[in-house]
Design a protein around this motif. Structure first.
Motif, mmCIF file in Angstrom:
data_model
loop_
_atom_site.group_PDB
_atom_site.id
_atom_site.type_symbol
_atom_site.label_atom_id
_atom_site.label_comp_id
_atom_site.label_asym_id
_atom_site.label_seq_id
_atom_site.Cartn_x
_atom_site.Cartn_y
_atom_site.Cartn_z
ATOM 1 N N ALA A 55 0.807 -1.105 0.030
ATOM 2 C CA ALA A 55 -0.020 0.197 0.079
ATOM 3 C C ALA A 55 0.832 1.204 -0.171
ATOM 4 O O ALA A 55 0.381 2.182 -0.248
ATOM 5 N N ASP A 56 2.129 1.055 0.441
ATOM 6 C CA ASP A 56 3.067 2.434 0.305
ATOM 7 C C ASP A 56 3.889 2.019 -0.995
ATOM 8 O O ASP A 56 4.734 1.325 -0.993
ATOM 9 N N PRO A 57 3.681 3.191 -1.950
ATOM 10 C CA PRO A 57 4.216 3.069 -3.207
ATOM 11 C C PRO A 57 5.887 3.264 -3.074
ATOM 12 O O PRO A 57 6.513 2.260 -3.725
ATOM 13 N N MET A 116 -1.957 -2.181 -12.501
ATOM 14 C CA MET A 116 -2.199 -3.515 -11.782
ATOM 15 C C MET A 116 -2.723 -3.333 -10.497
ATOM 16 O O MET A 116 -3.839 -4.119 -9.949
ATOM 17 N N ILE A 117 -1.882 -2.783 -9.501
ATOM 18 C CA ILE A 117 -2.226 -2.503 -8.305
ATOM 19 C C ILE A 117 -3.755 -1.724 -8.289
ATOM 20 O O ILE A 117 -4.586 -2.171 -7.285
ATOM 21 N N ALA A 122 -6.584 -9.214 -7.798
ATOM 22 C CA ALA A 122 -5.473 -9.684 -6.720
ATOM 23 C C ALA A 122 -4.909 -8.847 -5.969
ATOM 24 O O ALA A 122 -4.523 -9.071 -4.699
ATOM 25 N N ALA A 123 -5.027 -7.507 -6.382
ATOM 26 C CA ALA A 123 -4.502 -6.528 -5.424
ATOM 27 C C ALA A 123 -5.511 -5.485 -4.767
ATOM 28 O O ALA A 123 -5.341 -4.283 -4.327
ATOM 29 N N ARG A 124 -6.887 -6.252 -4.809
ATOM 30 C CA ARG A 124 -7.846 -5.035 -4.557
ATOM 31 C C ARG A 124 -7.729 -4.668 -2.864
ATOM 32 O O ARG A 124 -7.896 -3.460 -2.581
ATOM 33 N N GLU A 125 -7.425 -5.705 -2.167
ATOM 34 C CA GLU A 125 -7.049 -5.080 -0.618
ATOM 35 C C GLU A 125 -6.069 -4.145 -0.384
ATOM 36 O O GLU A 125 -6.229 -3.276 0.446
ATOM 37 N N VAL A 126 -4.868 -4.555 -1.443
ATOM 38 C CA VAL A 126 -3.909 -3.404 -1.242
ATOM 39 C C VAL A 126 -4.457 -1.864 -1.755
ATOM 40 O O VAL A 126 -3.812 -1.051 -1.033
ATOM 41 N N ALA A 130 -4.223 1.429 0.520
ATOM 42 C CA ALA A 130 -3.650 2.704 0.036
ATOM 43 C C ALA A 130 -4.640 3.808 0.057
ATOM 44 O O ALA A 130 -4.164 4.725 0.431
ATOM 45 N N GLU A 131 -5.747 3.597 -0.520
ATOM 46 C CA GLU A 131 -6.740 4.736 -0.764
ATOM 47 C C GLU A 131 -7.035 5.392 0.738
ATOM 48 O O GLU A 131 -7.146 6.249 1.258
#
Length: 217
Positions: A55-57, A116-117, A122-126, A130-131
């Motif tokens: 979640a942290d870029p 992709m994130i 597959a990255a929905r929770e991430v 992040a949001e």
């Protein structure tokens, strides 16, 4: 060997063999069990840090670079015949194939990590995490600049090969399409295989496909 940034480098049985980069959250043991390390002889295999999708870029970028730079050091010592990237592992594999103009075998890849994130189930929770922290897509775009496979495809060896799943729900169609459109400028169309499978199906078939490609090399 475990890297300080959470990756793990496993040494194989052939100093002149392929280098593997596994999918996100996939251990070496699991990769062996499901045949992802498909060649009998290989040099190195990398387990990715969990933080390659985070979640942290900045953490995300740092984790990706840790694998890339460690593998680059290994490649500088001895060039491998092929780099094998499976799913998320195709990110370091593609960047290094471009940096060293090396053949790439790419399975279920995408064009851009930031998108992709933001788009992959597959990255929905991430993305949600992040949001919740106020992180935007633009933040990921800035942090991952230079780490997107699409920016390196014009430098890979034309002998490279790609396998994509026609029914891959984890890699959205626009991400597959953009990747292959760019790759087509370097790689012959006959080196691109469209598997009538989803993401996990491409992984499951990869052992057979790797050995087919080895015979054709």
């Amino acid at each position: 060997m475990a890297g300080a940034d959470g990756f793990r480098r496993i040494v194989g049985n052939d100093a002149d063999g392929a280098i593997y980069f596994l999918p996100w959250r996939t251990t070496f043991r699991t990769a062996l069990e499901f045949g992802l390390v498909g060649l009998r002889r290989w040099r190195l295999c990398y387990e990715l840090p969990a933080a390659v999708v985070a979640a942290d870029p900045e953490v995300c970028a740092r984790a990706n670079r840790s694998v890339i730079e460690d593998a680059a050091d290994q490649i500088e010592r001895r060039r491998p015949p092929v780099l094998v990237g499976l799913s998320m592992g195709s990110v370091p594999a593609t960047l290094l194939a471009g940096r060293y103009n090396t053949p790439l075998w790419s399975f279920a890849s995408a064009d851009r990590g930031d998108l992709m994130i933001w788009q992959s189930p597959a990255a929905r929770e991430v993305r949600r995490h992040a949001e919740a922290r106020g992180v935007t897509l633009a933040d990921f775009t800035r942090a991952l600049r230079g780490l997107n496979p699409i920016d390196w495809l014009d430098r890979i060896d034309p002998a490279s090969r790609f396998a994509v799943g026609s029914f891959d729900r984890y890699v959205p169609r626009p991400r597959r399409r953009a990747l292959l459109k760019r790759a087509a400028a370097t790689v012959p169309i006959e080196h691109v295989v469209f598997e009538p499978l989803g993401h996990l199906g491409v992984m499951a078939l990869s052992r057979w496909r790797q050995n087919q490609w080895l015979r054709r090399a």
